[in-house]
Design a protein around this motif. Structure first.
Motif, PDB file in Angstrom:
ATOM      1  N   TYR A  60       0.841  -1.206   0.000  1.00 54.86           N
ATOM      2  CA  TYR A  60       0.000   0.000   0.000  1.00 54.86           C
ATOM      3  C   TYR A  60       0.877   1.257   0.000  1.00 54.86           C
ATOM      4  O   TYR A  60       0.639   2.201  -0.759  1.00 54.86           O
ATOM      5  CB  TYR A  60      -0.909   0.016   1.230  1.00 54.86           C
ATOM      6  CG  TYR A  60      -2.178  -0.803   1.105  1.00 54.86           C
ATOM      7  CD1 TYR A  60      -2.314  -1.798   0.143  1.00 54.86           C
ATOM      8  CD2 TYR A  60      -3.257  -0.596   1.961  1.00 54.86           C
ATOM      9  CE1 TYR A  60      -3.472  -2.543   0.039  1.00 54.86           C
ATOM     10  CE2 TYR A  60      -4.429  -1.341   1.874  1.00 54.86           C
ATOM     11  CZ  TYR A  60      -4.526  -2.322   0.905  1.00 54.86           C
ATOM     12  OH  TYR A  60      -5.674  -3.064   0.801  1.00 54.86           O
ATOM     13  N   ASN A  61       1.892   1.272   0.858  1.00 59.94           N
ATOM     14  CA  ASN A  61       2.738   2.465   0.958  1.00 59.94           C
ATOM     15  C   ASN A  61       3.534   2.693  -0.322  1.00 59.94           C
ATOM     16  O   ASN A  61       3.816   3.839  -0.688  1.00 59.94           O
ATOM     17  CB  ASN A  61       3.677   2.345   2.155  1.00 59.94           C
ATOM     18  CG  ASN A  61       2.944   2.520   3.467  1.00 59.94           C
ATOM     19  OD1 ASN A  61       1.868   3.114   3.510  1.00 59.94           O
ATOM     20  ND2 ASN A  61       3.507   2.010   4.547  1.00 59.94           N
ATOM     21  N   VAL A  64       1.187   4.417  -2.549  1.00 56.06           N
ATOM     22  CA  VAL A  64       1.023   5.808  -2.109  1.00 56.06           C
ATOM     23  C   VAL A  64       2.182   6.649  -2.621  1.00 56.06           C
ATOM     24  O   VAL A  64       2.005   7.749  -3.150  1.00 56.06           O
ATOM     25  CB  VAL A  64       0.922   5.892  -0.571  1.00 56.06           C
ATOM     26  CG1 VAL A  64       1.015   7.344  -0.104  1.00 56.06           C
ATOM     27  CG2 VAL A  64      -0.386   5.277  -0.084  1.00 56.06           C
ATOM     28  N   LEU A  69      -2.292   5.500  -4.845  1.00 55.15           N
ATOM     29  CA  LEU A  69      -3.222   5.469  -3.714  1.00 55.15           C
ATOM     30  C   LEU A  69      -3.054   6.735  -2.888  1.00 55.15           C
ATOM     31  O   LEU A  69      -1.994   7.375  -2.902  1.00 55.15           O
ATOM     32  CB  LEU A  69      -2.969   4.246  -2.828  1.00 55.15           C
ATOM     33  CG  LEU A  69      -3.147   2.852  -3.426  1.00 55.15           C
ATOM     34  CD1 LEU A  69      -2.899   1.802  -2.349  1.00 55.15           C
ATOM     35  CD2 LEU A  69      -4.529   2.681  -4.047  1.00 55.15           C
ATOM     36  N   GLN A  70      -4.094   7.069  -2.141  1.00 57.02           N
ATOM     37  CA  GLN A  70      -4.039   8.148  -1.174  1.00 57.02           C
ATOM     38  C   GLN A  70      -4.321   7.561   0.200  1.00 57.02           C
ATOM     39  O   GLN A  70      -5.273   6.787   0.371  1.00 57.02           O
ATOM     40  CB  GLN A  70      -5.066   9.232  -1.502  1.00 57.02           C
ATOM     41  CG  GLN A  70      -4.751   9.996  -2.790  1.00 57.02           C
ATOM     42  CD  GLN A  70      -5.825  11.003  -3.150  1.00 57.02           C
ATOM     43  OE1 GLN A  70      -6.979  10.846  -2.767  1.00 57.02           O
ATOM     44  NE2 GLN A  70      -5.444  12.035  -3.884  1.00 57.02           N
ATOM     45  N   ALA A  71      -3.493   7.922   1.159  1.00 54.88           N
ATOM     46  CA  ALA A  71      -3.650   7.403   2.517  1.00 54.88           C
ATOM     47  C   ALA A  71      -4.313   8.445   3.402  1.00 54.88           C
ATOM     48  O   ALA A  71      -3.925   9.621   3.382  1.00 54.88           O
ATOM     49  CB  ALA A  71      -2.297   7.020   3.090  1.00 54.88           C
ATOM     50  N   ARG A  72      -5.285   7.995   4.156  1.00 52.22           N
ATOM     51  CA  ARG A  72      -5.885   8.824   5.198  1.00 52.22           C
ATOM     52  C   ARG A  72      -5.568   8.144   6.518  1.00 52.22           C
ATOM     53  O   ARG A  72      -6.224   7.157   6.889  1.00 52.22           O
ATOM     54  CB  ARG A  72      -7.386   8.963   4.983  1.00 52.22           C
ATOM     55  CG  ARG A  72      -7.740   9.646   3.656  1.00 52.22           C
ATOM     56  CD  ARG A  72      -9.190  10.106   3.614  1.00 52.22           C
ATOM     57  NE  ARG A  72     -10.128   8.987   3.752  1.00 52.22           N
ATOM     58  CZ  ARG A  72     -11.444   9.141   3.898  1.00 52.22           C
ATOM     59  NH1 ARG A  72     -11.956  10.368   3.956  1.00 52.22           N
ATOM     60  NH2 ARG A  72     -12.227   8.088   3.995  1.00 52.22           N
ATOM     61  N   ASP A  76      -8.411   5.048   6.036  1.00 48.05           N
ATOM     62  CA  ASP A  76      -8.388   4.069   4.955  1.00 48.05           C
ATOM     63  C   ASP A  76      -7.397   4.480   3.878  1.00 48.05           C
ATOM     64  O   ASP A  76      -6.749   5.537   3.956  1.00 48.05           O
ATOM     65  CB  ASP A  76      -9.783   3.895   4.341  1.00 48.05           C
ATOM     66  CG  ASP A  76     -10.351   5.192   3.746  1.00 48.05           C
ATOM     67  OD1 ASP A  76      -9.556   6.142   3.521  1.00 48.05           O
ATOM     68  OD2 ASP A  76     -11.566   5.261   3.508  1.00 48.05           O
ATOM     69  N   TYR A  77      -7.251   3.605   2.885  1.00 49.52           N
ATOM     70  CA  TYR A  77      -6.495   3.886   1.669  1.00 49.52           C
ATOM     71  C   TYR A  77      -7.492   3.914   0.515  1.00 49.52           C
ATOM     72  O   TYR A  77      -8.351   3.037   0.414  1.00 49.52           O
ATOM     73  CB  TYR A  77      -5.447   2.802   1.396  1.00 49.52           C
ATOM     74  CG  TYR A  77      -4.281   2.799   2.346  1.00 49.52           C
ATOM     75  CD1 TYR A  77      -3.069   3.385   2.000  1.00 49.52           C
ATOM     76  CD2 TYR A  77      -4.376   2.196   3.599  1.00 49.52           C
ATOM     77  CE1 TYR A  77      -1.979   3.377   2.864  1.00 49.52           C
ATOM     78  CE2 TYR A  77      -3.308   2.179   4.475  1.00 49.52           C
ATOM     79  CZ  TYR A  77      -2.104   2.773   4.102  1.00 49.52           C
ATOM     80  OH  TYR A  77      -1.042   2.751   4.958  1.00 49.52           O
ATOM     81  N   ARG A  78      -7.383   4.914  -0.372  1.00 48.19           N
ATOM     82  CA  ARG A  78      -8.287   5.032  -1.504  1.00 48.19           C
ATOM     83  C   ARG A  78      -7.496   5.193  -2.801  1.00 48.19           C
ATOM     84  O   ARG A  78      -6.357   5.689  -2.793  1.00 48.19           O
ATOM     85  CB  ARG A  78      -9.221   6.238  -1.334  1.00 48.19           C
ATOM     86  CG  ARG A  78     -10.235   6.043  -0.213  1.00 48.19           C
ATOM     87  CD  ARG A  78     -11.151   7.241  -0.055  1.00 48.19           C
ATOM     88  NE  ARG A  78     -12.142   6.978   0.987  1.00 48.19           N
ATOM     89  CZ  ARG A  78     -13.343   6.448   0.771  1.00 48.19           C
ATOM     90  NH1 ARG A  78     -13.693   6.144  -0.476  1.00 48.19           N
ATOM     91  NH2 ARG A  78     -14.177   6.223   1.760  1.00 48.19           N
TER      92      ARG A  78
END
Length: 473
Positions: A60-61, A64, A69-72, A76-78
């Protein structure tokens, strides 16, 4: 949502992190995952695909970092939304190859699939169960116990554990002789700043740890190279340097040397210590990889004493790099001055990380984990050495343990750039190489490369070298 079936031993050499990131990327391209959609939680994705949470987090990172992806944080990840009016930037741009690339860009970019020149274990090799257990325990510690800056020497229970552990290697010490630092590299920097002055002359191994060369240069220290031999250092060269220059110190790695993977023999260790005694040299022993040894190797500080030797180590190789916990051990007078230097540079080290490292080390899983890592690295050495021989490479040493091999193609790359130029072309093929020039004080280019065996069994890597050789690179 099942996006792929993990392959623990993928034929193309891709890690589980690579596979997860590629599967998500493909799902985005196929519009299965659309802009603004939330991905499954890290825990859910790990459960669905039978992966570790650390593997999923790394994937995931990576996405990002690539802008996919965008991390909040904590939410969550979107899938990242693309602005139509703004031209999309490429996910990765090739950096300029040079010493700064090896020391910064190689850590900053996570999109290259073949990291043959990196200096760490694959993320999915780490002691996940031990780390998770340690973090859960740490979460139950009252905040009030961790709210202050901590002790200047570092978290005492960890220092006591280190002293007990070193006793198993014959090095008698006490917690009061140990200074915890922000990684072993900071320990080196602290010793350099404390024990040396601008203009001092020191000896370093050639090749040697690349970060050490930069630290010495930043502090205005003159470094003289001494060839590394199968037994340790070339004592004749060191003797000549000690007679020709006012040497103050010699920096060595006694076990699983970075970058060659070699270890001192007992005879080589004694000869170095005798020479250091004759010329009153401070010996700085960098020993970060000892826990990866298959067979014992001499520990210089145990053979001599902290009067003559400063011992430096850390947990990047045996626990996890991101903890950034290292330490140094030396005599009381120098330790007090090193502690003052540490406080001047950045106050205390991060006690929360030191507590986490301590809990991992005290957990019953760490011993079995290290045995497993040693076995996997041994198998990787066998496999990569065979691939090197098939690709007509010269291997300096075959340690059979640790992370590194030092090797070069027998057909030395042609042209003024040599191995450095070949590394630049490798980046265009999605391959990170560590050219040998960055491990020498004079940056000589003799065609050598540092290979991390845990990342170097990918057939595409050796196909690149064969293609380069066929083209007369």
């Amino acid at each position: 949502m099942i996006l792929f079936t993990p392959q623990r031993q993928a034929p193309d050499g891709r890690t589980l992190v690579d596979q997860a990131a590629d599967a998500i990327e493909q799902a985005i391209q196929d519009r299965i995952l659309r802009p603004g959609m939330a991905l499954p939680s890290i825990r859910q994705f790990a459960h669905d695909h039978r992966l570790s949470t650390f593997t999923v987090m790394a994937a995931y990172n990576r996405l990002v970092a690539c802008g996919r992806l965008q991390a909040r944080p904590g939410i969550d990840y979107r899938v990242a939304r693309r602005e139509a009016a703004r031209p999309s930037a490429p996910a990765w741009q090739m950096p300029q190859v040079g010493p700064a690339w090896l020391l910064s860009d190689v850590f900053a970019d996570h999109s290259v699939s073949i990291k043959a020149g990196c200096g760490w274990l694959p993320p999915d090799w780490h002691n996940e169960a031990g780390l998770q257990h340690a973090l859960r325990q740490l979460a139950r510690v009252p905040v009030g116990q961790m709210a202050s800056y901590g002790h200047p020497l570092g978290y005492q229970p960890l220092r006591e554990h280190i002293a007990d552990h070193l006793g198993g290697y014959g090095l008698e010490s006490a917690a009061g002789q140990i200074l915890l630092t922000h990684g072993a590299t900071q320990a080196l920097d602290i010793v350099i700043r404390t024990a040396l002055r601008t203009g001092d002359h020191v000896a370093v191994e050639t090749p040697c740890y690349a970060n050490l060369l930069r630290l010495l240069a930043l502090n205005g220290i003159v470094a003289h190279g001494v060839p590394r031999t199968p037994e340790g250092l070339d004592e004749n060269v060191l003797e000549a340097l000690a007679r020709a220059h006012p040497l103050r110190a010699v920096f060595v790695s006694s076990a699983l040397h970075n970058p060659t993977g070699a270890s001192f023999t007992m005879a080589g260790a004694f000869r170095l210590l005798q020479l250091a005694e004759r010329h009153d040299l401070l010996v700085v022993e960098d020993d970060v990889s000892r826990e990866l040894l298959q067979e014992p190797a001499p520990l210089l500080t145990a053979l001599a004493s902290t009067r003559r030797v400063v011992y430096i180590s850390g947990f990047a190789k045996s626990v996890m790099p991101s903890l950034r916990v290292g330490y140094l051990l030396c005599d009381a007078g120098l330790l007090q001055r090193c502690a003052q230097t540490k406080m001047s540079l950045g106050l205390t080290s991060a006690e929360i990380m030191e507590r986490a490292a301590y809990r991992v080390l005290r957990d019953g899983r760490q011993g079995a984990y290290l045995r497993s890592v040693r076995e996997r690295l041994g198998q990787a050495h066998d496999q990569v050495c065979q691939m090197m021989r098939e690709a007509d490479f010269e291997i300096a040493v075959e340690p059979g343990a640790g992370l590194f091999l030092w090797a070069r193609p027998r057909q030395t790359p042609a042209g003024p750039q040599g191995a450095v130029g070949l590394a630049a072309r490798a980046l265009q093929a999605g391959i990170w190489l560590a050219p040998g020039a960055y491990f020498y004080p004079d940056q000589r280019d003799e065609g050598w490369f540092r290979f991390n065996v845990a990342y170097s069994a990918n057939p595409a890597l050796w196909a690149f070298f064969r293609k380069a050789a066929a083209a007369g690179a």
